[in-house]
Motif scaffolding. Structure first.
Motif, PDB file in Angstrom:
ATOM      1  N   UNK A   1      10.829  -2.956  11.111  1.00  0.00           N
ATOM      2  CA  UNK A   1       9.396  -1.974  11.487  1.00  0.00           C
ATOM      3  C   UNK A   1       9.929  -0.582  11.216  1.00  0.00           C
ATOM      4  N   UNK A   2      11.370  -0.465  12.830  1.00  0.00           N
ATOM      5  CA  UNK A   2      11.458   1.095  12.669  1.00  0.00           C
ATOM      6  C   UNK A   2      12.121   1.547  10.875  1.00  0.00           C
ATOM      7  N   UNK A   3      12.476   1.109  10.084  1.00  0.00           N
ATOM      8  CA  UNK A   3      13.433   1.140   9.428  1.00  0.00           C
ATOM      9  C   UNK A   3      12.182   1.808   8.277  1.00  0.00           C
ATOM     10  N   UNK A   4      10.329   0.990   7.830  1.00  0.00           N
ATOM     11  CA  UNK A   4       9.363   0.976   7.286  1.00  0.00           C
ATOM     12  C   UNK A   4       9.096   3.001   7.885  1.00  0.00           C
ATOM     13  N   UNK A   5       8.752   2.791   9.012  1.00  0.00           N
ATOM     14  CA  UNK A   5       8.571   3.701   9.525  1.00  0.00           C
ATOM     15  C   UNK A   5       9.247   5.215   8.939  1.00  0.00           C
TER      16      UNK A   5
ATOM     17  N   UNK B   1      11.636  -0.755  -4.007  1.00  0.00           N
ATOM     18  CA  UNK B   1      12.671  -0.441  -2.996  1.00  0.00           C
ATOM     19  C   UNK B   1      12.469  -1.999  -1.797  1.00  0.00           C
ATOM     20  N   UNK B   2      11.446  -1.944  -1.221  1.00  0.00           N
ATOM     21  CA  UNK B   2      11.919  -2.706  -0.303  1.00  0.00           C
ATOM     22  C   UNK B   2      12.035  -4.442  -0.436  1.00  0.00           C
ATOM     23  N   UNK B   3      12.121  -4.503  -2.133  1.00  0.00           N
ATOM     24  CA  UNK B   3      12.993  -5.736  -1.732  1.00  0.00           C
ATOM     25  C   UNK B   3      14.295  -5.784  -2.764  1.00  0.00           C
TER      26      UNK B   3
ATOM     27  N   UNK C   1      -4.086   5.020  13.181  1.00  0.00           N
ATOM     28  CA  UNK C   1      -4.214   3.363  12.701  1.00  0.00           C
ATOM     29  C   UNK C   1      -3.000   3.426  11.777  1.00  0.00           C
ATOM     30  N   UNK C   2      -2.133   3.875  12.450  1.00  0.00           N
ATOM     31  CA  UNK C   2      -0.968   3.506  11.017  1.00  0.00           C
ATOM     32  C   UNK C   2      -0.680   2.573  10.858  1.00  0.00           C
ATOM     33  N   UNK C   3       0.502   2.289   9.754  1.00  0.00           N
ATOM     34  CA  UNK C   3       0.853   0.896   9.562  1.00  0.00           C
ATOM     35  C   UNK C   3       1.461   0.008  11.083  1.00  0.00           C
TER      36      UNK C   3
ATOM     37  N   UNK D   1       2.009  -0.810  20.205  1.00  0.00           N
ATOM     38  CA  UNK D   1       3.605  -0.432  20.787  1.00  0.00           C
ATOM     39  C   UNK D   1       5.076  -0.255  20.365  1.00  0.00           C
ATOM     40  N   UNK D   2       4.668   0.716  19.195  1.00  0.00           N
ATOM     41  CA  UNK D   2       5.697   0.474  18.466  1.00  0.00           C
ATOM     42  C   UNK D   2       5.467   2.292  17.984  1.00  0.00           C
TER      43      UNK D   2
END
Lengths: 600, 600
Positions: A9-13, A38-40, A552-554, A558-559
């Motif tokens: 989650x942090x990496x995507x952010x 990229x994600x793959x 309301x981001x992705x 809590x993150x």
């Protein structure tokens, strides 16, 4: 996937919300890519890291490579893991399609290797050095050298090394003595001794391609007389089959505190008739070639430090949530149940510090990696130049800050574990030992300080440095409008002012000829500068999280709350360090210089 | 004597010029001693350390004890070294003549063990634990227990251990579960599992005397229901011959990052019919007994951290004087000779930092040790009380400050060595690994912070705390009159003011019922407090050196100049850290408390 290597989650952010990695896909080079591809690649790298690399990390640390009967013997898991990696094609993640690569953005390619570093930095060493050496050949070698050496390296058939250091010439590279004599066939014969050569010998690959710095006859003294050579362990024939063993001998293994899975070797070149070598690029220009790749190599070191800190943090977090010990301060009933460690404020402080260091360090490295892409592939020349200059400026920070503070994160991960953390039955002590290398190699902390203060802040009349100040002040202006972050912005503004005052004082003094005095505290300048840059990146993370919360981001609420609170932490607990350092820097304190050697 | 354990000049300066150790000889207990006898003991300890302990330090680290066929196997050098130590009588250096001791002042006795710690902390562990366990029996045991167990321990025939921790009860000692059932003959049968028991099994001594915390049937829950027992490995008959093996089984060895020479064990008590044990002191009062000795044990931990830092510093200093690498910044001629590392300002800064930490830490520990003597033997009851209270106040600082900063010194010693420092071919990496234990054992860093802020500064209505402030202000008044130290005094005054403001803010908040908030940053309070106390001791060292220079004191001029410059360093480079921490403390920042566990 069960892994404690990174928070995806942090990496995507960080990649997509903060650093706009999708924006890089506008460059022609990346037109075939999308967020999905990229994600793959990242997911594949994480899977290889978690499933093939992590499981033997402690084993390979416990049974480091041995030198037996002239051969290097190591744990049997290392070879197969590297084979799986090579089969995924990830070793060429960033390379051109025509070289068998995936043409992924540098930030993604670096993160793919980063996953491996977090999982098992020792086994990763063989791959990481091979990628770096192949990149160097691709950047400066002839077409024939690219095909004969670099391509088999990116395919994982040949592995690579970098042979710089000699016993009497470490940081002082200009003093190296290895000689290269030209031969009639256009090749060279090298002789000399190299030390601290990582992955210098093993039987993991068909061949080993050493990149060796050496001197031609009559080369000028110092760094201007160094040339770069390819010296393979086995001669590669024209039909690309392997010929006889070259005159490169393993003189011994060095035993390290950490990073034990990667052999560290002493190599003797040319004990018999000289080791066959091939010149890469121009004569006497070897160091320039090597340093051309140094920005990326130093991002790699910084990212390695981050990833070791990151995995330590995730292990500590898991332990603190799971392990019950003690009771809240007000709880006097000894029969009440023990609470998880994370309930204790001091444990939470240690976790928060780790989070601030490792996520801040990741942000710094990813920022650097996106600059590499912009400097290479941006359409406008001026954009390329701006990015190149910003990257040059920040490289010593990107190398050093994580090496210092993510090591500290590893120490805190041990502390969260208490006595268990000090034992080899838990993984955090290994991360700490592994990470202690990073402030030393690829230019020590002290050398990075000299680079930043002695060269980088003043280059191009200080334009890149001023451009960085402008970017930081833009973020400060944004923060002034923010409900949650205005106070943090005020704190960062003080740090920026201090760095500016320190820079002015030190550069003025240097230009007035008091070079020794101005440079005496260059390492501390580097630390103040680094903390300010990471504070800036934390403020940007805070602003991004505030926006994510509002719109309301992705990511989860809590993150985002965690990001905002960690931004608070960095600005309140960490930035005062800049003021403390500032008092020494702005006054151009000369205490360390005044201390005479015989007063110790 | 060729040794890199301690500067004997510094030790003499600190003991006699700074801390007035000769003044302790006015106490009746020490009437047979003179400076000569103190020096002779120190010299003997240093000789044993350098000649018997240091030579196998790396060997015992490299081949840590193994568990084979139910026995502990270790390097053959360990036993003979301990035997030589026992024969010198130094294990009873501080004990009464009537127990076979030398009746040396505590500061001297502690330093004798300290020498061993600097030379080989692993082998020292067996002796150090034995001395501590014997002291506990001598303080709280019956006469029979003293004769049967403590005396053979001080003679080196029996070794000792402290069995506190259980797998689920580390810092939270009140949760321990080991049971002790009373028997008709007055003895007890113990059953339970202990972990992290240093020196818990070996074949170095005729017997091992375990001091075990356990619960009697119907003991109250928590720390008020813990009793202390002697549980020998072999039953000791009334004629002091050894009887059968007791029911204490080695369940396994724990493998540590450092401190490897000292076995760390899991012990099972009473797997069969219960381990025979003997109650020491009153039932349910075991923890009080243990804590009665804690001040001295914690000085021992602090001193151990100092000595590891000290030997690392001396190794780094030697290397920096010897190793030539690079040239001065202005030197452009690559053919000019390379200069010793110590010529580089950044290397000198790292050496100066180490010197400031290790000599400052030594000063702190010796100050604590003289307080132990004053609290026990001063003629006036009020002097004894004052010393006892000051010692109680400073104990968490004495334990923690060196554990944090002398570990940092070890990291800098590695850095001075560059790549060589990271290898096991040089000794500094071992010191770093060994020292990492000290912030964990004998009460973690976090627990020391809670002790200082939650208990010590407020005890006796804050009188000891205020007495410390008065003493610091006296030194500040002296510094105002000094030509060389007035500026350093001003800097220390700021730190003292900050600690005072932080204490007031935090204690006020705690007394207002906001305990969690006030205590959330107790660790950082400990660091600010510690830096201020060490700054005070550095200012005192500076004043003492100034006087030595003016009056032609017993040390060399270079020595005194070095002390003055290091005092400058501490005040200018280190004390600003107190201000940085102060900003968090004075504002009673609650960030770490506000961070919710699920936001990580």
């Amino acid at each position: 996937m069960d892994q404690k290597i990174i928070s995806t989650q942090d990496l995507a952010f960080q990649l997509y919300e903060l650093h706009g990695a999708e924006g890089l896909l506008r460059f022609a080079r990346y037109r075939d890519h999308s967020r999905d591809t990229l994600d793959a690649a990242l997911e594949l790298a994480l899977k290889v890291a978690a499933e093939e690399f992590a499981p033997h990390n402690a084993l390979a640390d416990g049974e480091e490579p041995r030198f037996e009967d002239g051969r290097v013997v190591m744990r049997p898991e290392v070879g197969p893991a590297l084979k799986v990696l090579a089969e995924t094609g990830l070793m060429a993640a960033g390379q051109d399609y025509e070289r068998g690569g995936m043409q992924l953005p540098v930030a993604i390619a670096q993160m793919c290797v980063g996953m491996l570093k977090g999982a098992n930095v020792g086994t990763q060493g063989y791959a990481g050095l091979t990628i770096a050496a192949a990149n160097l050949i691709l950047a400066h070698g002839s077409d024939e050298q690219k095909a004969r050496f670099a391509e088999p390296m990116l395919a994982g058939r040949f592995f690579g090394t970098m042979c710089l250091t000699e016993p009497h010439a470490g940081s002082s590279l200009g003093d190296l003595k290895t000689r290269a004599l030209p031969q009639e066939d256009g090749s060279y014969r090298l002789s000399g001794n190299k030390i601290f050569i990582s992955a210098g010998d093993h039987e993991l690959s068909e061949n080993i391609v050493h990149l060796v710095l050496a001197r031609l006859p009559d080369a000028p003294a110092g760094v201007k007389g160094i040339s770069l050579f390819i010296v393979p362990k086995f001669i590669v024939n024209e039909d690309s089959s392997l010929g006889p063993r070259n005159d490169v001998a393993l003189a011994g293994l060095i035993h390290k505190m950490g990073y034990r899975g990667t052999t560290s070797t002493m190599l003797n070149f040319g004990e018999k008739d000289g080791a066959v070598g091939y010149l890469v690029g121009e004569p006497n220009n070897g160091l320039a070639g090597m340093f051309h790749m140094m920005n990326e190599a130093r991002i790699g070191v910084g990212l390695g430090a981050v990833m070791l800190g990151y995995t330590g943090y995730l292990h500590a977090l898991d332990y603190a949530r799971d392990r019950r010990q003690g009771r809240p301060l007000g709880q006097k009933d000894p029969q009440s149940p023990q609470v998880p460690l994370i309930e204790h404020a001091d444990v939470r402080r240690m976790l928060l510090t780790q989070k601030a260091y490792v996520e801040g360090g990741l942000s710094l490295c990813l920022f650097g990696a996106t600059l590499v892409d912009e400097k290479r592939y941006a359409e406008e020349a001026s954009d390329r130049q701006t990015a190149a200059a910003m990257l040059d400026l920040l490289t010593p920070v990107i190398k050093s800050w994580p090496s210092q503070f993510c090591l500290e994160a590893n120490s805190l991960a041990i502390q969260v574990h208490g006595g268990y953390g000090y034992t080899r039955e838990y993984p955090v002590e290994q991360f700490y030992r592994d990470n202690r290398l990073n402030p030393i190699h690829e230019g020590t902390h002290g050398i990075q300080g000299l680079d930043l203060l002695g060269r980088k802040v003043s280059m191009q009349d200080g334009l890149p440095y001023k451009a960085l100040l402008v970017r930081m002040r833009e973020t400060l202006a944004q923060a002034r409008e923010s409900a949650l972050l205005a106070d943090n912005g005020r704190r960062l503004a003080e740090a920026v002012d201090t760095v500016e005052a320190a820079t002015k004082a030190l550069v003025t003094r240097r230009n007035a000829g008091e070079v020794d005095k101005a440079m005496a505290n260059a390492s501390l300048y580097l630390e103040a500068f680094g903390h300010t840059v990471v504070g800036w990146l934390w403020l940007r993370q805070g602003l991004c999280a505030e926006q994510g919360l509002a719109e309301g981001g992705p990511q989860t609420e809590a993150f985002y709350r965690g990001k905002l609170k960690t931004c608070d932490y960095f600005c309140r607990y960490e930035l005062p360090r800049v003021q403390a350092l500032g008092s020494v820097l702005v006054s151009v304190d000369a205490t360390t210089q005044e201390m005479e050697p015989d007063w110790f």
